[in-house]
Design a protein around this motif. Structure first.
Motif, mmCIF file in Angstrom:
data_model
loop_
_atom_site.group_PDB
_atom_site.id
_atom_site.type_symbol
_atom_site.label_atom_id
_atom_site.label_comp_id
_atom_site.label_asym_id
_atom_site.label_seq_id
_atom_site.Cartn_x
_atom_site.Cartn_y
_atom_site.Cartn_z
ATOM 1 N N ALA A 224 0.772 -0.964 0.424
ATOM 2 C CA ALA A 224 0.082 -0.053 0.238
ATOM 3 C C ALA A 224 0.460 1.055 -0.139
ATOM 4 C CB ALA A 224 -1.221 -0.184 1.193
ATOM 5 N N ASP A 225 1.828 1.028 1.245
ATOM 6 C CA ASP A 225 2.958 2.342 0.328
ATOM 7 C C ASP A 225 3.575 2.506 -0.156
ATOM 8 O OD1 ASP A 225 2.580 2.806 3.097
ATOM 9 O OD2 ASP A 225 4.219 1.490 4.079
ATOM 10 N N ALA A 226 3.744 1.520 -1.571
ATOM 11 C CA ALA A 226 4.526 1.781 -2.764
ATOM 12 C C ALA A 226 3.332 2.242 -3.545
ATOM 13 C CB ALA A 226 4.766 0.575 -2.770
ATOM 14 N N LEU A 227 2.287 1.690 -3.271
ATOM 15 C CA LEU A 227 1.643 2.487 -4.195
ATOM 16 C C LEU A 227 0.641 3.631 -3.822
ATOM 17 C CD1 LEU A 227 -0.850 -1.036 -4.597
ATOM 18 C CD2 LEU A 227 0.277 0.170 -6.549
ATOM 19 N N ASP A 228 0.209 3.956 -2.892
ATOM 20 C CA ASP A 228 0.171 5.425 -2.357
ATOM 21 C C ASP A 228 1.278 6.324 -2.862
ATOM 22 O OD1 ASP A 228 -2.487 4.553 -0.646
ATOM 23 O OD2 ASP A 228 -1.025 4.779 1.017
ATOM 24 N N ALA A 229 3.018 6.105 -2.848
ATOM 25 C CA ALA A 229 3.366 7.045 -3.175
ATOM 26 C C ALA A 229 2.985 7.444 -5.177
ATOM 27 C CB ALA A 229 5.140 6.158 -2.695
ATOM 28 N N LEU A 230 2.819 6.036 -5.466
ATOM 29 C CA LEU A 230 2.734 6.192 -7.483
ATOM 30 C C LEU A 230 1.696 7.101 -7.374
ATOM 31 C CD1 LEU A 230 4.285 2.846 -8.332
ATOM 32 C CD2 LEU A 230 4.780 4.500 -8.276
ATOM 33 N N ALA A 231 0.365 7.152 -6.730
ATOM 34 C CA ALA A 231 -0.936 7.637 -6.403
ATOM 35 C C ALA A 231 -0.222 9.453 -6.266
ATOM 36 C CB ALA A 231 -1.526 7.281 -5.397
ATOM 37 N N ALA A 232 0.859 9.143 -5.161
ATOM 38 C CA ALA A 232 0.429 10.614 -4.943
ATOM 39 C C ALA A 232 1.305 11.652 -6.371
ATOM 40 C CB ALA A 232 1.251 10.870 -3.703
ATOM 41 N N GLU A 233 2.198 10.529 -6.965
ATOM 42 C CA GLU A 233 2.774 11.791 -7.927
ATOM 43 C C GLU A 233 1.854 11.958 -9.052
ATOM 44 O OE1 GLU A 233 6.024 8.585 -9.786
ATOM 45 O OE2 GLU A 233 6.867 8.998 -7.576
ATOM 46 N N LEU A 234 0.989 10.742 -9.478
ATOM 47 C CA LEU A 234 -0.425 11.312 -10.348
ATOM 48 C C LEU A 234 -0.994 11.870 -9.745
ATOM 49 C CD1 LEU A 234 -1.565 9.853 -12.876
ATOM 50 C CD2 LEU A 234 -2.772 8.245 -11.889
ATOM 51 N N THR A 235 -1.409 12.340 -8.605
ATOM 52 C CA THR A 235 -2.341 13.529 -7.408
ATOM 53 C C THR A 235 -1.518 14.665 -8.389
ATOM 54 O OG1 THR A 235 -3.510 11.372 -6.049
ATOM 55 C CG2 THR A 235 -3.424 14.394 -5.815
ATOM 56 N N ALA A 236 -0.543 14.832 -8.019
ATOM 57 C CA ALA A 236 0.375 15.907 -7.813
ATOM 58 C C ALA A 236 -0.351 16.628 -9.351
ATOM 59 C CB ALA A 236 1.858 16.279 -7.719
ATOM 60 N N THR A 237 0.060 15.794 -10.517
ATOM 61 C CA THR A 237 -0.357 16.451 -12.048
ATOM 62 C C THR A 237 -1.672 16.336 -12.624
ATOM 63 O OG1 THR A 237 0.136 14.063 -12.923
ATOM 64 C CG2 THR A 237 2.617 15.101 -12.505
ATOM 65 N N ALA A 238 -2.381 15.202 -12.216
ATOM 66 C CA ALA A 238 -3.815 15.119 -13.102
ATOM 67 C C ALA A 238 -4.988 15.999 -11.855
ATOM 68 C CB ALA A 238 -4.070 13.474 -12.330
ATOM 69 N N VAL A 239 -4.464 16.615 -10.567
ATOM 70 C CA VAL A 239 -5.561 16.778 -9.770
ATOM 71 C C VAL A 239 -5.333 18.617 -9.530
ATOM 72 C CG1 VAL A 239 -7.191 17.267 -7.453
ATOM 73 C CG2 VAL A 239 -5.726 15.883 -8.541
ATOM 74 N N ARG A 240 -6.580 19.178 -9.822
ATOM 75 C CA ARG A 240 -6.342 20.836 -9.245
ATOM 76 C C ARG A 240 -8.049 21.076 -8.214
ATOM 77 N NH1 ARG A 240 -7.218 20.815 -14.405
ATOM 78 N NH2 ARG A 240 -9.377 20.954 -14.528
ATOM 79 N N ARG A 241 -7.364 22.449 -7.812
ATOM 80 C CA ARG A 241 -8.531 22.579 -6.547
ATOM 81 C C ARG A 241 -8.745 23.906 -6.457
ATOM 82 N NH1 ARG A 241 -4.266 20.257 -5.660
ATOM 83 N NH2 ARG A 241 -4.177 17.732 -4.923
ATOM 84 N N THR A 242 -9.373 24.085 -6.172
ATOM 85 C CA THR A 242 -10.259 25.515 -6.462
ATOM 86 C C THR A 242 -11.572 25.849 -5.306
ATOM 87 O OG1 THR A 242 -10.851 25.406 -9.206
ATOM 88 C CG2 THR A 242 -11.669 27.202 -7.851
ATOM 89 N N SER A 243 -10.906 27.053 -4.108
ATOM 90 C CA SER A 243 -11.498 27.113 -2.798
ATOM 91 C C SER A 243 -13.151 28.537 -3.297
ATOM 92 C CB SER A 243 -10.467 27.838 -2.188
ATOM 93 O OG SER A 243 -11.232 28.452 -0.762
ATOM 94 N N LEU A 244 -14.272 27.681 -3.546
ATOM 95 C CA LEU A 244 -15.509 28.586 -3.586
ATOM 96 C C LEU A 244 -16.075 29.121 -2.015
ATOM 97 C CD1 LEU A 244 -16.810 26.076 -6.207
ATOM 98 C CD2 LEU A 244 -15.177 28.451 -6.634
ATOM 99 N N ASP A 245 -17.217 29.445 -2.633
ATOM 100 C CA ASP A 245 -17.694 29.708 -1.000
ATOM 101 C C ASP A 245 -18.767 28.749 -0.719
ATOM 102 O OD1 ASP A 245 -17.060 31.934 -1.437
ATOM 103 O OD2 ASP A 245 -19.041 33.114 -2.355
#
Length: 327
Positions: A224-245
């Protein structure tokens, strides 16, 4: 007691001299044995060892119980020893609320006392119970990985030590542990696992079931640690966040995920939902599978309802998770 001391010594061995460690002590056999072993081993390693006793105030006489636990910690030579009373309330049921209050109190005590490490007395038996609970929830490999020996400032030296060993250690050391009646109350799921499920498994499969479950946690955690590390790399490039009301809105780029393995997609989607406001304990594998269908099985679905009033929709080449979102 030698077995408990050895486990503590191994857990603390690489800490820099001068580090302050705190034992989370309830007064039960597990935490008293941990307190005694830490009081013995820490000075030899050049460490300062204290204790925190958290009074959950859930039953009559809890303050006296906490006071007696603190007195035993003092008598072992632990210093400083802090006794803290907390209010147990909040979502997730009494077990989750008590755990949240306890960990909050431990974190605050560590900050006040200048401690870098908090020692928790979870044993191999606790680990086995955690694995079974995770299996019953069907919540994936991270849940089956159980409790980590080290998680930030938290350390669990006794994960390879049996509960019977801590009881014997207290007896050998002349310590008087307190038995929490909640540990026998079948209203709690963990208690039913401990007193009903595990004995049946042990009788049917043999006496090595607890050890095997704990070993499974260790093996699954590495994966799980190995997969989480790979998923974190993918998240860094694929996910955007926007703060709304209305709160945080999270967008996941479909093109970055659709060719990835399900093991990675599901981790990215789960993390995105949590960042948008879903409580991890309420977010099921079924929720994540439904959101994943927006990527792999798109048939014009309008949206997927998620906990805490959130929705996931497919929009403009992305999966969007937030409150009140529409396609």
């Amino acid at each position: 007691m030698a077995r408990v001391r050895e486990a503590v010594r191994q857990s603390l061995a690489e800490l820099p001299r001068g580090t302050t460690v705190l034992v989370a002590c309830s007064g039960g056999a597990d935490s008293l044995a941990l307190a005694a072993a830490t009081a013995f081993e820490a000075p030899k390693l050049g460490l300062t060892a204290g204790a925190v006793v958290v009074d959950h105030n859930l039953q009559e006489g809890s303050t006296d119980i906490a006071r007696k636990a603190a007195e035993q910690c003092h008598s072992l030579g632990l210093n400083p020893v802090q006794q803290v009373q907390v209010e147990v309330s909040g979502p997730g049921g009494p077990e989750a609320a008590a755990r949240s209050a306890r960990y909050g109190a431990l974190t605050r005590a560590a900050e006040e006392l200048g401690a870098d490490v908090i020692l928790l007395a979870h044993t191999r038996d606790d680990q086995a119970e955690t694995v079974l609970l995770g299996l019953a929830r069907g919540s994936g490999s991270r849940s089956l990985a159980g409790m980590a020996p080290i998680s930030g400032p938290l350390r669990r030296p006794l994960l390879e030590v049996s509960r019977s060993t801590t009881v014997a250690a207290c007896l050998a050391s002349g310590l008087t542990p307190w038995h929490d009646p909640h540990n026998d109350d079948p209203a709690y799921t963990r208690v039913r696992v401990r007193h009903e499920v595990l004995p049946v498994l042990t009788e049917a499969l043999g006496p090595g079931v607890i050890e095997a479950l704990a070993r499974t946690a260790s093996l699954v955690r590495a994966d799980a640690d190995a997969l989480d590390a790979l998923a974190a790399e993918l998240t860094a490039t694929a996910v955007r966040r926007t703060s709304l009301d209305s709160g945080m809105e999270v967008q996941i780029e479909i093109g970055a995920l659709e060719s990835e393995h399900l093991a990675l997609r599901s981790r990215v989607l789960r993390q995105a939902a949590i960042e948008a406001g879903c409580r991890p304990t309420d977010l099921s594998a079924g929720h994540i599978a439904a959101v994943d269908e927006l990527i792999t099985g798109w048939r014009g679905q309008r949206w997927i309802d998620l906990p805490q009033g959130l929705r996931a929709v497919r929009r403009a080449g992305a999966i969007v998770i937030g409150r009140g979102v529409t396609g």
